[in-house]
Design an enzyme around this catalytic site. Structure first.
Site, PDB file in Angstrom:
ATOM      1  N   SER A  47       0.840  -1.190   0.000  1.00 53.30           N
ATOM      2  CA  SER A  47       0.000   0.000   0.000  1.00 53.30           C
ATOM      3  C   SER A  47       0.875   1.240   0.000  1.00 53.30           C
ATOM      4  O   SER A  47       1.955   1.241   0.588  1.00 53.30           O
ATOM      5  CB  SER A  47      -0.903  -0.011   1.248  1.00 53.30           C
ATOM      6  OG  SER A  47      -1.817   1.060   1.212  1.00 53.30           O
ATOM      7  N   ASP A  48       0.414   2.270  -0.677  1.00 53.24           N
ATOM      8  CA  ASP A  48       1.134   3.539  -0.683  1.00 53.24           C
ATOM      9  C   ASP A  48       0.114   4.661  -0.800  1.00 53.24           C
ATOM     10  O   ASP A  48      -0.942   4.479  -1.404  1.00 53.24           O
ATOM     11  CB  ASP A  48       2.130   3.606  -1.839  1.00 53.24           C
ATOM     12  CG  ASP A  48       3.094   4.759  -1.666  1.00 53.24           C
ATOM     13  OD1 ASP A  48       3.988   4.643  -0.798  1.00 53.24           O
ATOM     14  OD2 ASP A  48       2.944   5.775  -2.355  1.00 53.24           O
TER      15      ASP A  48
END
EC number: 3.6.1.-
Length: 195
Positions: free
Chosen positions: A70-71
């Site tokens: 995730s970013d």
């Protein structure tokens, strides 16, 4: 083929806490990737690329894992803003955000290292900031020290007082891990969190 082990490719305590909400056993690892944006890369393309890269990097440590990457970035006035890293930058980011609307883009990737299959999507979330006095911004930054949070706030804490309205399908997205989308992705891999 047995169900692969669930891995979170992140050292973020916030993402780990969110993933614990689903009640699934998991391990985590540091994906240790280069997060430098590519010239002219949009916010959506950046978070999608980095989420995938993080998930795939986790396969180095867990070659049979089902790996979550995730970013997140925030966009204000058409510019990508990231983590402030210090007090001065946090004050500057919040001063810039005062009275404005910021869109957060969170890239989420689920990589099955056994099959090589990857599912990656971007989840937007919009935050409407109140008009904030300089004294309010300084007091907030000193109380919560949000130096490692995109946009310079912790919405799960006192940061909620900075906003006039939130818009999005999943409030967890704002903290960094869209759980509604993740449960859909996990279900496509045969993992039903409600079973």
């Amino acid at each position: 083929m047995m169900t692969p082990q669930l891995i979170l490719a992140s050292t973020s305590v916030y993402r780990q806490a969110l993933l614990r909400k689903l009640g699934l056993p998991f391990e985590y690892c540091d994906p240790n990737i280069d997060e430098t944006p590519i010239a002219n890369e949009s916010a959506q393309a950046l978070v999608l690329r980095l989420a995938q890269a993080k998930a795939e990097a986790g396969a180095k440590y867990f070659p049979d894992g089902l790996i979550i990457g995730s970013d997140q970035v925030a966009v204000i006035d058409s510019k990508i803003i990231g983590k402030p890293l210090n007090r001065d930058n946090a004050i500057q980011q919040l001063s810039q955000a005062s009275g404005k609307t910021i869109t957060f883009y969170t890239g989420l990737a689920l990589y099955n290292a056994q099959t090589g299959e990857i599912n990656a999507q971007v989840e937007p979330f919009t935050v409407h900031f109140r008009h904030l006095a300089a004294s309010q911004i300084s007091a907030y930054v000193d109380k919560e020290q949000p130096f490692y949070c995109a946009g310079s706030f912790k919405s799960e804490g006192l940061g909620i007082a900075l906003f006039s309205r939130l818009e999005g399908r999943d409030p967890n997205t704002l903290v960094g891990l869209p759980l509604i989308l993740l449960t859909e992705m996990l279900l496509s891999q045969g993992i039903d969190v409600l079973a």
